[in-house]
Design an enzyme around this catalytic site. Structure first.
Site, short mmCIF file in Angstrom:
data_model
loop_
_atom_site.label_atom_id
_atom_site.label_comp_id
_atom_site.label_asym_id
_atom_site.label_seq_id
_atom_site.Cartn_x
_atom_site.Cartn_y
_atom_site.Cartn_z
N CYS A 265 -3.66 5.23 22.68
CA CYS A 265 -2.50 5.12 21.82
C CYS A 265 -1.29 6.07 22.00
O CYS A 265 -0.52 6.00 22.26
CB CYS A 265 -3.08 4.60 20.47
SG CYS A 265 -3.91 3.12 20.63
P1 NAD Z 1 -8.14 -2.90 26.07
O1 NAD Z 1 -7.59 -2.57 27.46
O2 NAD Z 1 -9.33 -2.42 25.73
O3 NAD Z 1 -8.22 -4.51 26.22
C1 NAD Z 1 -7.28 -5.19 26.61
C2 NAD Z 1 -8.12 -6.69 27.15
O4 NAD Z 1 -7.19 -7.60 27.42
C3 NAD Z 1 -9.21 -6.33 28.22
O5 NAD Z 1 -10.50 -6.82 28.00
C4 NAD Z 1 -8.66 -7.33 29.44
O6 NAD Z 1 -9.70 -7.94 30.33
C5 NAD Z 1 -7.87 -8.40 28.60
N1 NAD Z 1 -6.94 -9.04 29.40
C6 NAD Z 1 -5.83 -8.54 29.78
N2 NAD Z 1 -5.25 -9.98 30.50
C7 NAD Z 1 -5.39 -10.90 30.06
C8 NAD Z 1 -5.29 -12.20 30.19
N3 NAD Z 1 -4.35 -12.47 30.72
N4 NAD Z 1 -6.07 -13.08 29.23
C9 NAD Z 1 -7.10 -12.58 28.47
N5 NAD Z 1 -7.33 -11.37 28.34
C10 NAD Z 1 -6.67 -10.45 29.13
O7 NAD Z 1 -6.78 -2.55 25.03
P2 NAD Z 1 -7.03 -2.08 23.67
O8 NAD Z 1 -7.40 -0.86 23.55
O9 NAD Z 1 -7.72 -3.39 22.97
O10 NAD Z 1 -5.53 -2.28 23.23
C11 NAD Z 1 -4.81 -3.64 23.19
C12 NAD Z 1 -3.52 -3.43 22.31
O11 NAD Z 1 -3.67 -3.01 21.08
C13 NAD Z 1 -2.64 -2.45 22.99
O12 NAD Z 1 -1.11 -2.79 23.12
C14 NAD Z 1 -2.89 -1.15 22.32
O13 NAD Z 1 -1.61 -0.36 22.37
C15 NAD Z 1 -2.91 -1.74 21.07
N6 NAD Z 1 -3.52 -0.81 19.83
C16 NAD Z 1 -4.90 -0.23 20.44
C17 NAD Z 1 -5.59 0.64 19.45
C18 NAD Z 1 -6.96 1.21 19.92
O14 NAD Z 1 -7.28 2.13 19.37
N7 NAD Z 1 -7.28 1.02 21.17
C19 NAD Z 1 -5.24 0.52 18.16
C20 NAD Z 1 -4.07 -0.06 17.98
C21 NAD Z 1 -3.44 -0.63 18.81
#
Ligand code: NAD
Length: 429
Positions: A265
């Site tokens: 992040c």
């Molecule tokens: P991640 O990469 O761990 O997970 C994303 C998931 O989306 C993956 O499992 C991927 O396979 C899936 N995906 C991609 N395309 C897809 C589709 N077309 N249909 C269905 N699934 C699909 O990401 P994350 O860390 O969970 O982050 C997600 C969002 O949340 C980002 O924008 C991030 O900035 C935000 N965020 C993350 C955190 C954190 O601590 N990781 C905290 C707050 C906000």
């Protein structure tokens, strides 16, 4: 309420399970079949405290399932959350390819659906929901946002390592909405969360997330700057920051100096905000310095090692801690990745240990040594760098460090107890 959560990563899985714990019927969607199968078997694909226990519970209660079938999930639910990744492009700007694809796919399903609310949970720069998500939804559904379907932006503030706790007991809930009706639906979803709810428009909600992460990143870089000055003066920055953090206007959180922030992040969100500001014709000098200082801080640890050891060629350096923070297996943008690359570049032999992140690290560095535990990693090494403050490293004793070939220990994070262990150095203390 019936909810679909699209994207089942750190955020989608934790928040999906969290909504199910709160009594909703949740279906998580992901394109990764292996992930979906694991989840349905009650096995968490990521390490996150409490997550697997909650997963097993909500599966048993019949409140939660995962699928690869986005159409079926949306058809059977009232609200869809988009929680796919929003990584950085080479130039630091936000890559919206997953957001664009998912919003088009959701639009297709909305063609034949009654009123449904689409919620952006992913972190996206201001104007993304209005200028990317809504046009995609409208184009592929042939319907008009607000008239035929609702749209909200509900940023997620959870911390990895405390995801379930943070989601279930948030400091605040921010709901940006295209209109009152969509916002009311999402507000009902958070009714029993006992957290202040802030209602805004879409781009304000998007900016609240970036402003929060940028400020936290700035607190870390500020602490590192003060720490670097303290080091020159022979002052322990940890004592200084304890004194600073006791001021209730400041708070002691995110004031720990060390070898730089990482994770999925702060680095990408600060970068994306910088790019967005530049696109608007504004030069965000403070944010640029937050980012640059963070990069320099990672180099400092290696420079400090060189100033103690000289040439690192053929020296065995043990790196303790690989995850970007304790209680997580996430190594995205972790300081360890940067530090190990530098050590290898300089010809050192690297041994790395982490309680949870080794499987992920092996994908990045398949050829370095991964001993079974911290004691084994330390043994016979020329130097030891502590890069993540895992609790188990606190239990290391003087005896464990006596097994080193050369007693050079540098903490990139404050872990060791000076009363129990002697002769180590800290990056800023
Ligand atoms: P991640 O990469 O761990 O997970 C994303 C998931 O989306 C993956 O499992 C991927 O396979 C899936 N995906 C991609 N395309 C897809 C589709 N077309 N249909 C269905 N699934 C699909 O990401 P994350 O860390 O969970 O982050 C997600 C969002 O949340 C980002 O924008 C991030 O900035 C935000 N965020 C993350 C955190 C954190 O601590 N990781 C905290 C707050 C906000």
């Amino acid at each position: 309420m019936k909810i679909s959560m699209i994207g089942t990563g750190y955020v989608g899985l934790s928040t999906g399970i969290g909504f199910a714990v709160k009594g909703n019927d949740v279906v998580c969607v992901d394109i990764d079949r292996e992930k979906v199968e694991k989840i349905n078997q009650g096995v968490s694909p990521i390490y996150e405290p409490l997550l697997e226990d909650y997963l097993k519970k909500v599966l048993k209660d019949g409140k939660f399932r995962a699928t690869t079938d986005l159409k079926e999930a949306i058809e059977q639910t009232e609200v869809s959350f988009i929680s796919v990744g929003t990584p950085s492009r080479e130039d630091g700007s936000i890559d919206l390819k997953y957001i664009e694809e998912v919003s088009r796919q959701i639009g297709e399903v909305l063609k034949g659906k009654e009123y449904h609310v689409v919620v952006v949970k992913s972190t996206v720069v201001s104007e993304t929901t209005e200028k990317v998500v809504i046009p995609n939804l409208e184009k592929s559904s042939g319907k008009k946002a607000s008239e035929s379907f609702g749209v909200c932006m509900n940023p997620e503030f959870l911390k990895e390592g405390k995801a379930m706790e943070d989601f279930l007991k948030p400091d605040r809930v921010v709901i940006g909405s295209i209109d009152k009706k969509s916002g009311d639906v999402i507000e009902r979803l958070y009714e029993n969360f006992q957290a202040p709810i802030l209602r805004t428009d879409l781009k304000t909600a998007e900016m609240i997330k970036y402003a929060s992460n940028a400020l936290l990143a700035a607190k870390v870089s500020f602490s590192n700057e003060i720490g670097n000055i303290c080091k020159l003066l022979g002052i322990n920055v940890n004592d200084v920051m304890r004194g600073v953090g006791l001021d209730s206007r400041i708070s002691g959180k995110f004031l720990r100096a060390g070898c730089g922030y990482g994770g999925s992040c702060f680095p990408k969100d600060v970068d994306a905000l910088i790019r967005k500001a530049k696109d608007l014709g504004y030069d965000p000098k403070l944010l640029r310095e937050v980012h640059d200082l963070n990069l320099r801080q990672k180099v400092r640890l290696v420079e400090q090692l060189e100033s103690r050891m000289g040439d690192l060629k053929d020296k065995t350096v043990c790196v303790l801690g690989l995850a970007f923070k304790p209680d997580s297996d996430d190594i995205r943008e972790a300081s360890s990745v940067f530090i190990i690359s530098k050590l290898l570049e300089k010809g050192a032999n690297v041994r790395a240990y982490d309680p949870k992140a080794i499987t992920n690290m092996k994908k990045v560095f398949p050829d370095i040594e991964y001993p079974e535990n911290a004691k084994e990693a330390i043994k016979d090494s020329d130097a030891c760098l502590i890069v993540t403050e895992w609790k188990e490293f606190k239990n290391l004793s003087e005896k464990d460090f006596e097994t080193m070939k050369n007693r050079i220990v540098i903490e990139g994070r404050k872990v060791l107890d000076r009363n129990k262990i002697s002769g180590f150095d800290g990056i800023c203390w």
